[in-house]
Structure formats: structure tokens, C-alpha cells
Scaffold this active site. Structure first.
Site, mmCIF file in Angstrom:
data_model
loop_
_atom_site.group_PDB
_atom_site.id
_atom_site.type_symbol
_atom_site.label_atom_id
_atom_site.label_comp_id
_atom_site.label_asym_id
_atom_site.label_seq_id
_atom_site.Cartn_x
_atom_site.Cartn_y
_atom_site.Cartn_z
ATOM 1 N N CYS A 1 -0.150 -1.566 5.955
ATOM 2 C CA CYS A 1 -0.371 -0.188 5.485
ATOM 3 C C CYS A 1 -1.023 0.642 6.592
ATOM 4 C CB CYS A 1 -1.204 -0.181 4.221
ATOM 5 S SG CYS A 1 -2.686 -1.164 4.327
ATOM 6 N N GLU B 1 -12.944 0.720 -0.700
ATOM 7 C CA GLU B 1 -13.126 -0.726 -0.700
ATOM 8 C C GLU B 1 -13.990 -1.121 0.493
ATOM 9 O OE1 GLU B 1 -9.957 -3.143 -2.439
ATOM 10 O OE2 GLU B 1 -8.589 -1.834 -1.390
ATOM 11 N N GLU C 1 -5.099 1.036 -3.210
ATOM 12 C CA GLU C 1 -4.712 1.289 -1.813
ATOM 13 C C GLU C 1 -3.205 1.126 -1.766
ATOM 14 O OE1 GLU C 1 -6.838 2.382 0.238
ATOM 15 O OE2 GLU C 1 -8.600 1.865 -0.944
ATOM 16 N N ASN D 1 1.491 -8.877 2.056
ATOM 17 C CA ASN D 1 1.400 -8.702 3.516
ATOM 18 C C ASN D 1 0.091 -9.214 4.101
ATOM 19 O OD1 ASN D 1 0.119 -6.512 2.260
ATOM 20 N ND2 ASN D 1 0.420 -5.191 4.026
HETATM 21 P P1 NDP Z 1 4.612 -3.843 -5.012
HETATM 22 O O1 NDP Z 1 3.800 -2.623 -5.161
HETATM 23 O O2 NDP Z 1 5.794 -4.051 -5.888
HETATM 24 O O3 NDP Z 1 3.690 -5.148 -5.244
HETATM 25 C C1 NDP Z 1 2.296 -5.214 -5.032
HETATM 26 C C2 NDP Z 1 1.669 -6.085 -6.115
HETATM 27 O O4 NDP Z 1 1.825 -5.469 -7.398
HETATM 28 C C3 NDP Z 1 2.307 -7.467 -6.264
HETATM 29 O O5 NDP Z 1 1.343 -8.396 -6.663
HETATM 30 C C4 NDP Z 1 3.306 -7.238 -7.395
HETATM 31 O O6 NDP Z 1 3.699 -8.416 -8.033
HETATM 32 C C5 NDP Z 1 2.477 -6.349 -8.285
HETATM 33 N N1 NDP Z 1 3.250 -5.564 -9.237
HETATM 34 C C6 NDP Z 1 4.551 -5.152 -9.149
HETATM 35 N N2 NDP Z 1 4.896 -4.432 -10.233
HETATM 36 C C7 NDP Z 1 3.801 -4.382 -11.039
HETATM 37 C C8 NDP Z 1 3.523 -3.784 -12.289
HETATM 38 N N3 NDP Z 1 4.449 -3.081 -12.957
HETATM 39 N N4 NDP Z 1 2.288 -3.921 -12.807
HETATM 40 C C9 NDP Z 1 1.333 -4.611 -12.171
HETATM 41 N N5 NDP Z 1 1.536 -5.218 -10.967
HETATM 42 C C10 NDP Z 1 2.749 -5.092 -10.407
HETATM 43 O O7 NDP Z 1 5.028 -3.975 -3.537
HETATM 44 P P2 NDP Z 1 6.226 -4.874 -2.937
HETATM 45 O O8 NDP Z 1 5.685 -6.200 -2.691
HETATM 46 O O9 NDP Z 1 7.446 -4.821 -3.797
HETATM 47 O O10 NDP Z 1 6.519 -4.097 -1.602
HETATM 48 C C11 NDP Z 1 7.323 -2.917 -1.658
HETATM 49 C C12 NDP Z 1 6.809 -1.875 -0.708
HETATM 50 O O11 NDP Z 1 5.482 -1.520 -1.070
HETATM 51 C C13 NDP Z 1 6.696 -2.325 0.734
HETATM 52 O O12 NDP Z 1 7.900 -2.274 1.395
HETATM 53 C C14 NDP Z 1 5.661 -1.355 1.240
HETATM 54 O O13 NDP Z 1 6.275 -0.130 1.539
HETATM 55 C C15 NDP Z 1 4.719 -1.189 0.066
HETATM 56 N N6 NDP Z 1 3.545 -2.086 0.155
HETATM 57 C C16 NDP Z 1 2.389 -1.589 0.655
HETATM 58 C C17 NDP Z 1 1.301 -2.416 0.805
HETATM 59 C C18 NDP Z 1 0.025 -1.919 1.378
HETATM 60 O O14 NDP Z 1 -0.727 -2.686 1.953
HETATM 61 N N7 NDP Z 1 -0.298 -0.648 1.222
HETATM 62 C C19 NDP Z 1 1.340 -3.827 0.461
HETATM 63 C C20 NDP Z 1 2.605 -4.256 -0.083
HETATM 64 C C21 NDP Z 1 3.639 -3.386 -0.217
HETATM 65 P P3 NDP Z 1 5.096 -9.141 -7.597
HETATM 66 O O15 NDP Z 1 4.903 -9.581 -6.216
HETATM 67 O O16 NDP Z 1 5.202 -10.286 -8.527
HETATM 68 O O17 NDP Z 1 6.173 -8.114 -7.756
#
Ligand code: NDP
Length: 483
Positions: free
Chosen positions: A282, A460, A248, A150
């Protein structure tokens, strides 16, 4: 044939084990590019090289390190138009937000360039005679950075810049939804005067390369931004290895609109906070807690404002809300709309998939009315262009409602009362408090983070980042007497 954009492994570009296709969410026929996926062997190679390079980097002179960070930041700011366009093209946020994000990301590097020179220690007298004590910070070692889609450039930058500034090596696993922005930043970092392998880019699936990275025994610290379930898994892996951790995650931020507030301001900050970045923040204002005395007037203006917002192609002039990031996210958002209605909330506008000239994941901004804070749409993070109004009868009820969440990243209030603003600042249970401002939108030189399920570990940004990216050494020195 489109070239595969490579990973950076131990100082060398590598196309790894296959590639993913990255499509523009504003136009699904527009292929942004093919991006390499790192193998587990490459991960091992990257970590080994990082451990060696980190020692060399930590021994660089202060001004040499500072020059590297300044060069990265200045280049990003100078190329904000070009890199912001790429970011908006792959992520879907309106161009002005994409450009603004890249510029801000550059500022993180120049801010931490200055911090390189501001690392002061402490000293103390010992309880033992003839002994002096000095306390300094040293790098933690090799840091794994796991960033979301995002804010693909800014979030990564507010982790990578302090990691490097405080003398660490970095292995970066960006979100697979936004590899182009990651690859562009890696290309800038790779060109700098840094030891080979100090910085590696390991694009790949979170469940595969991401999971292996957080489990890796060669990693000394993990900084993660993303969802709560993934964060929980990362925490378990980190504790198993005693790896330092900072996370976060989600939130359910509320904006309280008081009867003494400026109504037009309240509507403007609510619209910006709820729908900026297509609601995929977020810090989004996803609960609007409104005093009954101004409820009807506020709602009328809010709904009119939401209906007037232009949903369109991220790179098109005048677009205020771009597409959501992916088909999966769009489906989830529409499911939340159905769920909200099933729970008894009234959808006053939007919340629908819409078509534009190019095929993309377009959705109109939705406003739920007549909601209660116990509804699931007000408990869970939606990460969608959706917001919900909760009517309250008093300031006390508003404060209670704002705090009634398991998250706690940001909380806002619109009021002209100094007493209410001061009380809210003191009693809102969140990491950030905004008075007469949107819940989204923070500075780069001060701490950022939250409470509850929103954050875990040290804050952070700003100089607070030193807590995570360094470890403290206490030295006892007995110099003896001069001959
Ligand atoms: P994720 O938590 O799945 O992804 C965030 C990051 O973690 C990405 O780089 C992802 O890689 C990586 N990741 C995923 N699984 C693992 C793992 N097992 N071990 C280590 N790293 C991992 O978020 P999503 O992108 O799937 O979004 C889903 C929901 O999460 C959103 O709808 C929102 O509600 C929340 N979200 C919140 C954010 C915030 O700023 N607080 C930011 C993004 C999401 P990859 O992309 O390859 O899966």
C-alpha cells in the site's frame, strides 16, 4: 494425506467445515498445506468465549500481560528464519523480506509489551468545588482483526499486539491467500498464559466468514487492512451496529524527484519503493514525478536498474522480485499493462509474464514513460511491479501532481534543498512523508495511516493505537470532608 491445519475457536483447535489448498506462487506444484475454514457457528462460539475471556484478561496484572506479549514477540524474532521462509513460500516475497517481516512483527509485540506499563491517565479539577476528575482508558472489548495477504504476519501483528496490550480479546480473520503464516502466529499465541478464548483464529473466505464477522453484534471494534471496495462494505456493516472502526486501504503514492536531488539515490529509492514486495504494497512508489531537468538521466538509470533486477523463486538466493501472489493478481497486472499502453503510455521495459524453472506467477518489473496524472494507471492502485513516470516542469507542479489523487498514504521527495523538503513535509496531503527515502518502509513505534480513501478512523501503530483499542472513561469523584 496432508493434515488440515486447524482454526483456533474458543481455545480449542478445530478443522471446521472443509479446507482450502494453499500453493506456493513460486512453484505451483508445491502444496504448502490444507487450511481449515471456519463455520458461522464457530464464529458465534469464538465471539461468546472472547467476551468472557476479555474480562479475565483485562483483570490480569500488568506484568503478567506484559510477559505474554514479550514471549510472543521474542519467539517470533528467534524463529524469523523459519517463519520467514514459510511466509515467503506462501506469499512469494524474497526470503530476506519474509524474514525481515517476521522479525518486525515480533518487534510489534515487544514494543506493545512495554506499552502495557505506559498507560497513564489524566486528571483535572472540576468546575464544581470538592469534585475531582480522572480520565482513563479502558479496553474496547472484542476486536475483529481482518488482515491482507501482502504483509500476512506484520499487518496482523500491528493489530493483534496493541489489541491485547490494551486489554482486549481478538478474533482474527486472515487473508485466505496466506493462511500458513496466520496459523503459525496463532499457534504461538495459543501457547501463552492467556484465558481460554481470548484469541481466536477464524480462517475462511472474506465474503463468508469475514462478512459475518464484521456484521456480528458481539464485536466492539473492527481493524481492517485491504482494498477500498471491501472497506466500504465493512464500513456500512460497522455503522449499522455502531461498531468502532479503523481501516487502512489502497493508495497511489508518488515520489517526487527534484533537479537538485542526488540522482543515484533517487533511482535506488524509486526501484526499492516501486518493486519491493513485487510492488504489492500500500506504500509502493507507483507514480514517479520527475523534474524535466533530470528526467532523461533519471529514466535511463531507472530503466537500466529495473531491467537488471532478478525475478525468480522467492526462496532462491539472489532473487530481488518474487512472483505475484496469485493467478488473479497476475491477470489483473497484465490487464493494467495493456490498459496503460492503450491510454498512450510507453512501456520502457518489463510488464511481461515470464517463465522460470518452476511454474509460478512471475512478471518482470515494468516502467511506464510519457504518462500523465490523468491516466487511469496513475489514478488506481495497481498492486503490481509497475510504476509510471510523470514529467513536471517545477517543484510547484511536482507538489500539485503528488497531491492530485483521491488517496493519501505516503508521499516522498528526493531533494537536497532544505526549503523544498520542509515545504513538501508541510504541504504533501498524506499521512506519511519521506524525504530522500522510499515511500515504502516505516517504523513501528510511531503512527501509521493516511488520508482520503487510504485510511479511515484512528491511526495504527505506536502509542497512537491506544485511541482505537481503548475507550475513554471520565470519573467525577466527590470524596467529602475528612471526619
Ligand atoms: P481484499 O480487500 O479483498 O481482502 C483483504 C481482507 O479482507 C482479506 O482477509 C479478505 O479475506 C477480507 N475480506 C474480503 N471480503 C470481505 C468481506 N466482505 N468482509 C470482511 N472481510 C472481507 O483484498 P484482496 O486480497 O482481494 O486484494 C485486492 C486488492 O486490494 C489488491 O490488488 C490491492 O489493490 C488491494 N489491497 C490493499 C492492501 C493494502 O495493504 N492497502 C492489502 C491487500 C489488498 P479473503 O482473503 O478470504 O478474501
Amino acid at each position: 494425506m496432508t493434515d488440515i491445519k486447524p482454526n483456533l475457536i474458543a481455545g480449542a483447535w478445530s478443522t471446521g467445515v472443509g479446507a482450502i489448498e494453499n500453493y506456493n506462487p513460486s512453484n505451483l506444484t508445491d502444496l504448502v498445506g490444507l487450511y481449515a475454514q471456519a463455520s458461522v457457528q464457530e464464529l458465534d462460539t469464538a465471539v461468546e468465549a472472547a467476551q468472557v475471556a476479555q474480562v479475565e484478561w483485562a483483570a490480569y496484572g500488568l506484568e503478567r500481560k506484559q510477559a505474554v506479549l514479550n514471549a510472543i514477540g521474542n519467539e517470533m524474532m528467534a524463529r524469523a528464519e523459519e517463519l520467514g521462509t514459510l511466509l515467503s513460500r506462501e506469499e512469494g516475497k524474497p526470503l530476506a523480506e519474509g524474514k525481515g517481516e517476521v522479525y518486525r512483527a515480533g518487534q510489534f509485540f515487544t514494543y506493545y509489551a512495554a506499552e502495557v506499563l505506559r498507560q497513564l491517565g489524566q486528571n483535572a479539577q472540576s468546575v464544581r468545588p470538592g469534585v475531582d476528575i480522572d480520565i482513563r482508558r479502558e479496553p474496547v472489548g472484542t476486536v475483529a482483526v481482518i488482515s491482507p495477504w501482502n504483509f500476512p504476519t506484520a499487518t496482523a501483528s500491528w493489530k493483534i499486539a496493541p489489541a491485547l496490550a490494551y486489554g482486549n480479546a481478538v478474533i482474527w480473520k486472515p487473508a485466505n491467500a496466506t493462511p500458513a503464516s496466520a496459523q503459525a502466529l496463532a499457534e504461538i499465541i495459543a501457547r501463552q498464559d492467556i484465558p481460554k478464548g481470548l484469541f481466536s483464529l477464524v480462517m475462511g473466505a472474506g465474503s463468508d466468514v469475514g462478512q459475518k464477522l464484521v456484521e456480528h453484534r458481539g464485536i466492539n471494534a473492527i481493524s481492517f487492512t485491504g482494498s477500498v471496495p471491501v472497506g466500504r462494505g465493512i464500513a456500512q456493516a460497522a455503522v449499522g451496529n455502531f461498531t468502532k472502526l479503523q481501516m487502512e486501504m489502497g493508495s497511489k503514492n508518488a515520489l517526487a524527484v527534484m533537479d537538485d536531488g542526488d540522482l543515484d539515490l533517487a533511482v535506488a529509492v524509486a526501484l526499492g519503493g516501486a518493486f519491493g514486495g513485487t510492488g504489492q504494497k500500500c506504500t509502493a512508489s507507483s507514480r514517479l514525478v520527475v523534474h524535466q531537468a533530470v528526467h532523461d538521466a533519471f529514466v535511463e538509470k531507472l530503466v537500466a536498474g529495473a531491467k537488471a533486477m532478478k525475478v525468480g523463486h522467492a526462496l532462491e538466493e539472489g532473487t530481488q522480485i518474487g512472483p505475484v501472489v496469485s493467478e488473479a493478481q497476475l491477470k489483473e497486472n497484465l490487464a493494467w499493462v495493456a490498459k496503460g499502453r492503450a491510454e498512450g503510455a510507453e512501456l520502457a521495459c518489463g510488464g511481461e509474464e515470464v517463465e522460470r524453472a518452476t511454474k509460478g506467477y512471475y512478471m518482470t518489473p515494468g516502467v511506464f514513460l510519457n504518462t500523465t496524472n490523468t491516466m487511469e494507471i496513475n489514478r488506481e492502485e495497481l498492486f503490481a511491479p509497475l510504476t509510471a513516470v510523470i514529467k513536471v516542469g517545477s517543484y510547484d507542479e511536482a507538489l500539485h501532481t503528488v497531491n492530485d489523487t483521491r488517496f493519501g498514504l505516503t508521499a516522498g521527495i528526493v531533494t537536497r534543498s532544505l526549503a523544498r523538503a520542509s515545504d513538501f513535509r508541510a504541504r504533501a496531503r498524506s499521512g506519511c512523508v519521506m524525504v530522500n527515502l522510499a515511500t515504502a518502509g516505516t517504523d513501528y513505534h510511531v503512527p501509521f495511516g493516511g488520508r482520503g480513501e487510504s485510511s479511515y478512523g484512528p491511526r495504527e501503530q505506536g502509542s497512537a493505537a491506544a485511541e482505537f483499542y481503548t475507550t475513554v472513561k471520565t470519573a467525577y469523584i466527590s470524596a467529602g470532608l475528612p471526619e
